[in-house]
Scaffold this motif. Sequence first.
Motif, PDB file in Angstrom:
ATOM      1  N   LYS A   1       0.792  -1.198  -0.163  1.00 41.33           N
ATOM      2  CA  LYS A   1       0.216   0.044   0.086  1.00 41.33           C
ATOM      3  C   LYS A   1       0.668   1.292   0.267  1.00 41.33           C
ATOM      4  N   ASP A   2       1.789   1.172   0.941  1.00 43.52           N
ATOM      5  CA  ASP A   2       2.640   2.583   0.810  1.00 43.52           C
ATOM      6  C   ASP A   2       3.718   2.781  -0.591  1.00 43.52           C
ATOM      7  N   ILE A   3       4.270   1.606  -0.319  1.00 44.74           N
ATOM      8  CA  ILE A   3       4.969   2.022  -2.284  1.00 44.74           C
ATOM      9  C   ILE A   3       4.240   2.023  -3.449  1.00 44.74           C
ATOM     10  N   PHE A   4       2.333   1.774  -3.503  1.00 41.88           N
ATOM     11  CA  PHE A   4       1.793   2.471  -4.304  1.00 41.88           C
ATOM     12  C   PHE A   4       1.264   4.443  -4.261  1.00 41.88           C
ATOM     13  N   ILE A   5       1.251   4.255  -2.511  1.00 41.83           N
ATOM     14  CA  ILE A   5       1.406   5.499  -2.390  1.00 41.83           C
ATOM     15  C   ILE A   5       2.737   6.763  -2.705  1.00 41.83           C
ATOM     16  N   ASP A   6       3.185   6.490  -2.615  1.00 40.85           N
ATOM     17  CA  ASP A   6       4.814   7.139  -2.826  1.00 40.85           C
ATOM     18  C   ASP A   6       5.022   6.721  -3.987  1.00 40.85           C
ATOM     19  N   ALA A   7       4.691   5.583  -5.498  1.00 39.58           N
ATOM     20  CA  ALA A   7       4.912   6.219  -6.750  1.00 39.58           C
ATOM     21  C   ALA A   7       3.368   6.707  -7.537  1.00 39.58           C
ATOM     22  N   LYS A   8       2.449   7.101  -6.774  1.00 38.33           N
ATOM     23  CA  LYS A   8       1.695   7.809  -6.912  1.00 38.33           C
ATOM     24  C   LYS A   8       0.528   7.079  -7.859  1.00 38.33           C
ATOM     25  N   VAL A   9      -0.068   6.035  -7.477  1.00 36.81           N
ATOM     26  CA  VAL A   9      -0.831   5.150  -8.061  1.00 36.81           C
ATOM     27  C   VAL A   9      -1.647   5.838  -7.909  1.00 36.81           C
ATOM     28  N   PRO A  10      -3.537   5.861  -9.275  1.00 38.73           N
ATOM     29  CA  PRO A  10      -4.061   5.861  -8.002  1.00 38.73           C
ATOM     30  C   PRO A  10      -4.819   4.971  -7.715  1.00 38.73           C
ATOM     31  N   ILE A  11      -6.335   5.263  -6.992  1.00 41.01           N
ATOM     32  CA  ILE A  11      -6.828   4.222  -6.126  1.00 41.01           C
ATOM     33  C   ILE A  11      -7.120   2.950  -7.141  1.00 41.01           C
ATOM     34  N   GLU A  12      -8.057   3.198  -7.699  1.00 42.69           N
ATOM     35  CA  GLU A  12      -8.482   2.298  -8.787  1.00 42.69           C
ATOM     36  C   GLU A  12      -7.356   1.653  -9.283  1.00 42.69           C
ATOM     37  N   GLU A  13      -6.621   1.756  -9.646  1.00 41.90           N
ATOM     38  CA  GLU A  13      -5.220   0.833 -10.582  1.00 41.90           C
ATOM     39  C   GLU A  13      -4.601  -0.071  -9.449  1.00 41.90           C
ATOM     40  N   ARG A  14      -4.726   0.870  -8.104  1.00 48.80           N
ATOM     41  CA  ARG A  14      -4.404  -0.674  -6.917  1.00 48.80           C
ATOM     42  C   ARG A  14      -4.714  -1.866  -6.834  1.00 48.80           C
ATOM     43  N   LYS A  15      -6.165  -1.770  -6.771  1.00 47.40           N
ATOM     44  CA  LYS A  15      -7.145  -2.641  -6.448  1.00 47.40           C
ATOM     45  C   LYS A  15      -6.814  -4.151  -7.787  1.00 47.40           C
ATOM     46  N   THR A  16      -6.890  -3.472  -9.577  1.00 44.63           N
ATOM     47  CA  THR A  16      -6.037  -5.009 -10.072  1.00 44.63           C
ATOM     48  C   THR A  16      -4.893  -4.136 -10.417  1.00 44.63           C
ATOM     49  N   TRP A  17      -3.786  -4.040 -10.077  1.00 48.54           N
ATOM     50  CA  TRP A  17      -2.819  -4.586 -10.362  1.00 48.54           C
ATOM     51  C   TRP A  17      -1.495  -5.523  -9.719  1.00 48.54           C
TER      52      TRP A  17
END
Length: 463
Positions: A408-424
């Motif tokens: 979760k924190d890696i996604f935040i640091d990389a500014k990955v949109p929330i919707e994309e995180r769910k299917t990454w």
Amino acid sequence: MEKAILSFIEKHQLLRKDSKVLVGVSGGPDSIALLHFLKELRENWRLELVALSVDHCLRGEDSIADLEYVQARCEEWGIDFHGISLDVPAYEKAYGLSTEVAARELRYQFFTERMKVLGADYLALGHHGDDQVETLLMKLVRSASSTAFSGIPVRRKLADGEIIRPFLAVTKKEIEAYCEKHALHPKIDATNFETVHTRNYYRKHVLPLLKEKNSNIHITAQHLSETLQEDETYLQKEAGKILEKTTVFDEEKNSATLEINLFKKHDQSLQRRAFHLILNYLYETLPDQLSYTHEANFFALLEHTEGNAKIDFPRGLKLNKVYDKLTFHFNAQHPQPVSFHKTLTMPDSIQLPDLSTVTAELIDNKPLENPSSFYIAKSEVALPLHIRTRKPGDRMSWKGLNGTKKIKDIFIDAKVPIEERKTWPLLVDNEGEVLWLIGLKKGIRQEVNDEQFIYIQYEKGNL
């Protein structure tokens, strides 16, 4: 009065000679005076006149009598007459509209149809200077922005021609005097005297007070309306230029995405108009529930300091801020992401829900890597491998990191949109260790000279 109207027509170039002019005529003083005035111009200006009259089915026999009165005047003056009865009460009930809105919609549908069928150049309507004052007063009381504070336009497009309002140059009193001078004997609608209607209230109680202070208030109001419209036309054009630079529109009118930092470089007055242009693009008709509160929420969203935020607008429109992008979209166009879990065998090729593909194979030598590929010694992992979306508590480590870090924190640091995180997609071994956060991070691997390596390649889909 005639000189004032002709001067107004010339100033605004409202009418050309050799034109076909439709005239909206109710039978009241304003419209009968307008029809007579244009009749007097007809020969010199070579005008072809057609009177349009509407019975709204709201006043029983009285409204039918008005229609017949207009027809009789047209026969007397040699003017073509087109009359119609429109069932406003039924339309009002069917579409959940107010009587005023229902009547206007049906009336303008008739006007538009006649403009097209008859190939007319103009539709002349009898709005006058007092109407302009009343309109601005009502807008002043109701409007919360300068964009909405506007008067009755002198001219505007309709079908392949224009609506024109030459009587905006004169007052109701002058029109009544004109009717008396020419013995026109117009019909009087008794509902005009009922002050339960907002406009009638302003007409009876407010306008006389203003005229005591300024007998030419209609001229002042018309000048104000024109300058407001000129300013607004310019500002709307500039707002459109901002959207060209900052916003991407879906051609099917389902979404629009703007670059926040670029957008905010422009003056807020233009930002506000650009916001309304976006709404006009996405909505077929603007919902009645839209208010200045939604505009305030939009600007608050632009200033939101966290990476992601959402707000809801009427009719399922959502505004979704993801770091430096803000997307307007409708629910139906953005289905909820679906998680997945797939097992990899060797050799294998699997397709993910977004049409991306992951291929896996066993090779004998350590391969060259790129951002879209990953390898690991077969002896270093618990097989089988899996491709899945993240789970709560997933963590990983990589070279140079002390300990582990939450996905979760890696996604935040990389500014990955929330919707994309769910299917990454994540590559994990059979014990749940995250080996590769595909496209972002590669986990720690032991450098061994193994006989076999697992080689994974990822190819982004086009969904």
